[in-house]
Design a protein around this motif. Structure first.
Motif, PDB file in Angstrom:
ATOM      1  N   LEU A 162       0.813  -1.210   0.000  1.00 21.76           N
ATOM      2  CA  LEU A 162       0.000   0.000   0.000  1.00 21.76           C
ATOM      3  C   LEU A 162       0.849   1.263   0.000  1.00 21.76           C
ATOM      4  O   LEU A 162       0.489   2.263  -0.626  1.00 21.76           O
ATOM      5  N   VAL A 163       1.994   1.226   0.700  1.00 16.85           N
ATOM      6  CA  VAL A 163       2.830   2.431   0.778  1.00 16.85           C
ATOM      7  C   VAL A 163       3.836   2.516  -0.363  1.00 16.85           C
ATOM      8  O   VAL A 163       4.611   3.472  -0.434  1.00 16.85           O
ATOM      9  N   GLY A 164       3.866   1.498  -1.249  1.00 19.51           N
ATOM     10  CA  GLY A 164       4.686   1.639  -2.444  1.00 19.51           C
ATOM     11  C   GLY A 164       5.674   0.547  -2.757  1.00 19.51           C
ATOM     12  O   GLY A 164       6.411   0.650  -3.738  1.00 19.51           O
ATOM     13  N   MET A 165       5.706  -0.548  -1.966  1.00 19.27           N
ATOM     14  CA  MET A 165       6.649  -1.625  -2.265  1.00 19.27           C
ATOM     15  C   MET A 165       6.053  -2.561  -3.310  1.00 19.27           C
ATOM     16  O   MET A 165       5.442  -3.582  -2.995  1.00 19.27           O
ATOM     17  N   ALA A 166       6.230  -2.216  -4.575  1.00 19.34           N
ATOM     18  CA  ALA A 166       5.691  -3.026  -5.666  1.00 19.34           C
ATOM     19  C   ALA A 166       6.362  -4.382  -5.760  1.00 19.34           C
ATOM     20  O   ALA A 166       5.823  -5.315  -6.366  1.00 19.34           O
ATOM     21  N   GLU A 167       7.532  -4.527  -5.158  1.00 17.55           N
ATOM     22  CA  GLU A 167       8.299  -5.770  -5.276  1.00 17.55           C
ATOM     23  C   GLU A 167       7.712  -6.946  -4.503  1.00 17.55           C
ATOM     24  O   GLU A 167       8.282  -8.041  -4.516  1.00 17.55           O
ATOM     25  N   VAL A 168       6.582  -6.757  -3.825  1.00 18.11           N
ATOM     26  CA  VAL A 168       5.965  -7.902  -3.150  1.00 18.11           C
ATOM     27  C   VAL A 168       5.673  -9.029  -4.131  1.00 18.11           C
ATOM     28  O   VAL A 168       5.580 -10.192  -3.745  1.00 18.11           O
ATOM     29  N   HIS A 169       5.532  -8.697  -5.414  1.00 20.29           N
ATOM     30  CA  HIS A 169       5.170  -9.694  -6.420  1.00 20.29           C
ATOM     31  C   HIS A 169       6.383 -10.349  -7.079  1.00 20.29           C
ATOM     32  O   HIS A 169       6.220 -11.188  -7.963  1.00 20.29           O
ATOM     33  N   THR A 170       7.594  -9.975  -6.673  1.00 25.02           N
ATOM     34  CA  THR A 170       8.790 -10.554  -7.279  1.00 25.02           C
ATOM     35  C   THR A 170       9.289 -11.734  -6.463  1.00 25.02           C
ATOM     36  O   THR A 170       9.097 -11.794  -5.250  1.00 25.02           O
ATOM     37  N   GLU A 171       9.951 -12.663  -7.127  1.00 22.86           N
ATOM     38  CA  GLU A 171      10.486 -13.837  -6.434  1.00 22.86           C
ATOM     39  C   GLU A 171      11.543 -13.433  -5.412  1.00 22.86           C
ATOM     40  O   GLU A 171      11.623 -14.008  -4.320  1.00 22.86           O
ATOM     41  N   GLN A 172      12.352 -12.439  -5.743  1.00 23.40           N
ATOM     42  CA  GLN A 172      13.435 -12.018  -4.849  1.00 23.40           C
ATOM     43  C   GLN A 172      12.907 -11.554  -3.496  1.00 23.40           C
ATOM     44  O   GLN A 172      13.515 -11.813  -2.457  1.00 23.40           O
ATOM     45  N   TYR A 173      11.778 -10.856  -3.512  1.00 25.75           N
ATOM     46  CA  TYR A 173      11.228 -10.298  -2.273  1.00 25.75           C
ATOM     47  C   TYR A 173       9.902 -10.953  -1.903  1.00 25.75           C
ATOM     48  O   TYR A 173       9.031 -10.328  -1.317  1.00 25.75           O
ATOM     49  N   ARG A 174       9.783 -12.208  -2.219  1.00 21.82           N
ATOM     50  CA  ARG A 174       8.528 -12.926  -1.953  1.00 21.82           C
ATOM     51  C   ARG A 174       8.207 -12.981  -0.462  1.00 21.82           C
ATOM     52  O   ARG A 174       7.033 -12.925  -0.071  1.00 21.82           O
ATOM     53  N   TYR A 175       9.231 -13.100   0.371  1.00 23.48           N
ATOM     54  CA  TYR A 175       9.019 -13.168   1.819  1.00 23.48           C
ATOM     55  C   TYR A 175       9.740 -12.058   2.585  1.00 23.48           C
ATOM     56  O   TYR A 175       9.635 -12.006   3.812  1.00 23.48           O
TER      57      TYR A 175
END
Length: 207
Positions: free
Chosen positions: A145-158
């Motif tokens: 919600l605050v702007g971390m679009a990388e939640v959908h990437t494998e690198q930043y999955r968790y």
């Protein structure tokens, strides 16, 4: 289930082997619609930290209700597209949790089949979730919600993007601490109940 922050299920039926249900109609965009470009779903209009935290704070009573049931109901799939803000007839706005298709009646001995949740939001323990895995999804949702679009990437999955990158550089370290706490790899290091999350959010907001 009966709670002001939970959508009402009006009816249900089966089509062949599929369970279908009819939900109360809630007009307007979901949270994802508010922050994403409508065609390619790219995150283009993140919320402020205050706005995101107030939205989540308004929804926490639903999780407190679900987790206090016997046995607890684990929602499993909290994410921006599964929440809408609804304006009541008196003008008040409430947050409404949608889509209970992946909810799980908690059993310490029997995991759900199949595993529940959406990649990028669920924890590493999603194959047999408990209430603290719902808290993980809350943290991931706040991050997006605050702007971390990388939640959908494998690198930043968790995990979260580094603290010296957007969006974390825009906010006080207390927001980052909250999200890190919610999304800790081990359940024991996450909040243990909704009241603890609420207290921390109020601290970040300065209440």
């Amino acid at each position: 289930l009966r709670h002001p922050n939970i959508i009402a299920v009006i009816d249900f039926f089966t089509v062949e082997t599929e369970l279908c249900y009819v939900m109360e109609y809630v007009p307007g965009p979901n949270w994802a619609d508010e922050i994403e470009e409508p065609v390619n779903r790219k995150l283009v209009l993140p919320m402020s930290a205050e706005q995101a935290l107030l939205r989540v704070k308004g929804l926490l009573p639903a999780f407190k209700y679900l987790h206090a049931l016997n046995p607890p109901i684990i929602y499993c799939d909290f994410k921006p597209s599964n929440v809408k803000s609804m304006t009541l007839s008196n003008g008040d706005q409430i947050e409404v949790l949608l889509d209970f298709g992946t909810a799980y009646r908690y059993d310490p001995n029997v995991p759900p089949n199949p595993a529940r949740g959406t990649p990028g939001y669920h924890s590493m323990q999603a194959s047999h979730p408990d209430w603290r895995d719902d808290y993980f999804t809350i943290g991931r949702t706040i991050a997006e919600l605050v702007g971390m679009a990388e939640v959908h990437t494998e690198q930043y999955r968790y995990t979260l993007t580094p603290p010296d990158q957007f969006p974390w550089t825009q906010y006080d370290v207390s927001l980052r601490y909250l999200v890190e706490w919610l999304t800790a790899p081990e359940r024991e290091n996450r909040p243990q109940n909704v009241d603890a999350i609420l207290a921390e959010i109020e601290g970040v907001l300065g209440y």
